[in-house]
Scaffold this motif. Structure first.
Motif, PDB file in Angstrom:
ATOM      1  N   LEU A   1       0.828  -1.194   0.000  1.00 27.02           N
ATOM      2  CA  LEU A   1       0.000   0.000   0.000  1.00 27.02           C
ATOM      3  C   LEU A   1       0.868   1.251   0.000  1.00 27.02           C
ATOM      4  N   TYR A   2       1.994   1.196   0.703  1.00 25.34           N
ATOM      5  CA  TYR A   2       2.914   2.331   0.771  1.00 25.34           C
ATOM      6  C   TYR A   2       3.380   2.721  -0.635  1.00 25.34           C
ATOM      7  N   GLN A   3       3.877   1.749  -1.398  1.00 21.28           N
ATOM      8  CA  GLN A   3       4.354   2.030  -2.743  1.00 21.28           C
ATOM      9  C   GLN A   3       3.221   2.432  -3.677  1.00 21.28           C
ATOM     10  N   LEU A   4       2.054   1.814  -3.513  1.00 24.01           N
ATOM     11  CA  LEU A   4       0.905   2.156  -4.349  1.00 24.01           C
ATOM     12  C   LEU A   4       0.491   3.605  -4.130  1.00 24.01           C
ATOM     13  N   THR A   5       0.511   4.034  -2.865  1.00 28.90           N
ATOM     14  CA  THR A   5       0.154   5.414  -2.548  1.00 28.90           C
ATOM     15  C   THR A   5       1.120   6.389  -3.218  1.00 28.90           C
ATOM     16  N   LYS A   6       2.420   6.068  -3.184  1.00 32.78           N
ATOM     17  CA  LYS A   6       3.403   6.943  -3.821  1.00 32.78           C
ATOM     18  C   LYS A   6       3.212   6.993  -5.339  1.00 32.78           C
ATOM     19  N   ILE A   7       2.880   5.849  -5.929  1.00 35.99           N
ATOM     20  CA  ILE A   7       2.678   5.794  -7.379  1.00 35.99           C
ATOM     21  C   ILE A   7       1.466   6.633  -7.787  1.00 35.99           C
ATOM     22  N   VAL A   8       0.403   6.558  -6.986  1.00 36.66           N
ATOM     23  CA  VAL A   8      -0.834   7.267  -7.331  1.00 36.66           C
ATOM     24  C   VAL A   8      -0.719   8.760  -7.021  1.00 36.66           C
ATOM     25  N   ALA A   9      -0.232   9.083  -5.812  1.00 30.80           N
ATOM     26  CA  ALA A   9      -0.225  10.477  -5.370  1.00 30.80           C
ATOM     27  C   ALA A   9       1.044  11.225  -5.783  1.00 30.80           C
ATOM     28  N   GLY A  10       2.130  10.493  -6.020  1.00 32.90           N
ATOM     29  CA  GLY A  10       3.414  11.135  -6.287  1.00 32.90           C
ATOM     30  C   GLY A  10       3.399  12.141  -7.426  1.00 32.90           C
ATOM     31  N   PRO A  11       2.916  11.770  -8.611  1.00 30.82           N
ATOM     32  CA  PRO A  11       2.926  12.737  -9.733  1.00 30.82           C
ATOM     33  C   PRO A  11       2.135  14.006  -9.425  1.00 30.82           C
ATOM     34  N   PHE A  12       1.018  13.864  -8.729  1.00 31.49           N
ATOM     35  CA  PHE A  12       0.193  15.011  -8.355  1.00 31.49           C
ATOM     36  C   PHE A  12       0.958  15.935  -7.401  1.00 31.49           C
ATOM     37  N   LEU A  13       1.613  15.355  -6.393  1.00 30.95           N
ATOM     38  CA  LEU A  13       2.371  16.148  -5.422  1.00 30.95           C
ATOM     39  C   LEU A  13       3.565  16.837  -6.082  1.00 30.95           C
ATOM     40  N   HIS A  14       4.240  16.126  -6.981  1.00 26.98           N
ATOM     41  CA  HIS A  14       5.383  16.716  -7.687  1.00 26.98           C
ATOM     42  C   HIS A  14       4.938  17.868  -8.590  1.00 26.98           C
ATOM     43  N   LEU A  15       3.790  17.713  -9.235  1.00 27.46           N
ATOM     44  CA  LEU A  15       3.313  18.729 -10.160  1.00 27.46           C
ATOM     45  C   LEU A  15       2.954  20.031  -9.441  1.00 27.46           C
ATOM     46  N   LEU A  16       2.268  19.911  -8.309  1.00 29.51           N
ATOM     47  CA  LEU A  16       1.766  21.097  -7.631  1.00 29.51           C
ATOM     48  C   LEU A  16       2.803  21.771  -6.741  1.00 29.51           C
ATOM     49  N   TRP A  17       3.667  20.986  -6.089  1.00 23.92           N
ATOM     50  CA  TRP A  17       4.573  21.584  -5.109  1.00 23.92           C
ATOM     51  C   TRP A  17       6.054  21.475  -5.491  1.00 23.92           C
ATOM     52  N   ARG A  18       6.367  20.843  -6.601  1.00 28.36           N
ATOM     53  CA  ARG A  18       7.721  20.788  -7.158  1.00 28.36           C
ATOM     54  C   ARG A  18       8.797  20.558  -6.093  1.00 28.36           C
ATOM     55  N   PRO A  19       8.642  19.536  -5.274  1.00 31.73           N
ATOM     56  CA  PRO A  19       9.619  19.305  -4.205  1.00 31.73           C
ATOM     57  C   PRO A  19      11.003  18.981  -4.766  1.00 31.73           C
ATOM     58  N   ARG A  20      12.013  19.469  -4.091  1.00 34.75           N
ATOM     59  CA  ARG A  20      13.393  19.197  -4.472  1.00 34.75           C
ATOM     60  C   ARG A  20      14.127  18.646  -3.252  1.00 34.75           C
ATOM     61  N   ILE A  21      15.140  17.858  -3.497  1.00 29.79           N
ATOM     62  CA  ILE A  21      15.876  17.236  -2.401  1.00 29.79           C
ATOM     63  C   ILE A  21      17.374  17.447  -2.593  1.00 29.79           C
ATOM     64  N   GLU A  22      18.059  17.699  -1.499  1.00 29.03           N
ATOM     65  CA  GLU A  22      19.514  17.797  -1.470  1.00 29.03           C
ATOM     66  C   GLU A  22      20.029  16.766  -0.468  1.00 29.03           C
ATOM     67  N   GLY A  23      21.091  16.080  -0.835  1.00 25.53           N
ATOM     68  CA  GLY A  23      21.699  15.132   0.082  1.00 25.53           C
ATOM     69  C   GLY A  23      21.064  13.759   0.115  1.00 25.53           C
ATOM     70  N   ALA A  24      20.288  13.414  -0.915  1.00 27.33           N
ATOM     71  CA  ALA A  24      19.645  12.095  -0.942  1.00 27.33           C
ATOM     72  C   ALA A  24      20.676  10.973  -0.923  1.00 27.33           C
ATOM     73  N   HIS A  25      21.898  11.248  -1.402  1.00 29.51           N
ATOM     74  CA  HIS A  25      22.934  10.210  -1.439  1.00 29.51           C
ATOM     75  C   HIS A  25      23.390   9.801  -0.040  1.00 29.51           C
TER      76      HIS A  25
END
Length: 218
Positions: A2-26
């Protein structure tokens, strides 16, 4: 699942509206345990931090969230969230033990050392649960700064605004010592809060946020 399914469904919507960026993911290990210790500006923090990482992150959530809406409670449990009663010392300890089990299984655990959302955008004194986890399990602590979530969804607001979200992750911090030693727990926690402050740029206040909130309610 369910965790991965939620990210697959909601992820594109969240990225489109709030354009989150990450530093230091490595800095986040591709496998094995780690503690993600973050500042806490908004309930949106627990949405956008996991969104930006490929691995599942478990958090604690207020016990009230598990008692109201049964669908919400089922979702929280399915995604590995742990209930915590912030008014009960024994319940809080049980939650930390459950979090330690998450880390012993080699998973990621997210924690907000301030214990509650900042009432005014400043960074407050950390509670020592993060130190107990680090010293008990040996898992590295990754300091995290959430940026902009308080502007997107400030406390008391139900509908989010549009805005840019940022996530900054610092270098892993390793600690050794006796988790039963109160001074060691305080020292580790203070070091973690200093690292978060450097990433976030927030003003640091050496009192607990919960104390400030209690005074504001009077």
């Amino acid at each position: 699942m369910l965790y991965q399914l939620t990210k697959i469904v909601a992820g594109p919507f969240l990225h489109l509206l709030w354009r989150p960026r990450i530093e230091g993911a490595h800095h986040v290990p591709v496998s094995g345990p780690a503690i993600l210790a973050s500042n806490h500006l908004s309930i949106a923090d627990s949405t956008f931090l996991p969104l930006m990482l490929p691995r599942q992150v478990s958090f604690v959530a207020k016990a009230e969230y598990f008692k109201g809406n049964p669908l919400m409670a089922a979702y929280l449990r399915a995604t590995g969230q742990l209930p915590i009663d912030r008014d009960s010392a024994s319940a809080a300890r049980a939650t930390l033990e459950a979090a330690a089990d998450v880390l012993r299984r080699g998973e990621l655990f997210g924690i907000y050392p301030e214990g509650t959302r900042s009432p005014d955008g400043r960074l407050y004194k950390g509670k020592v649960g993060v130190a107990w986890l680090a010293l008990t399990t040996g898992a590295p602590v990754l300091p995290v700064a959430m940026i902009g979530t308080d502007r997107v969804l400030p406390p008391g607001r139900a509908v989010p605004r549009l805005g840019r979200i940022g996530v900054r992750i610092g270098e892993p911090m390793k600690f050794t010592g006796d988790p039963r030693d109160a001074r060691a727990r305080r020292d580790v926690t203070d070091q973690v809060m200093q690292a978060i402050q450097k990433l976030s740029g927030q003003e640091y206040v050496p009192v607990y946020a919960s104390s400030v909130k209690a005074r504001l309610r009077k």
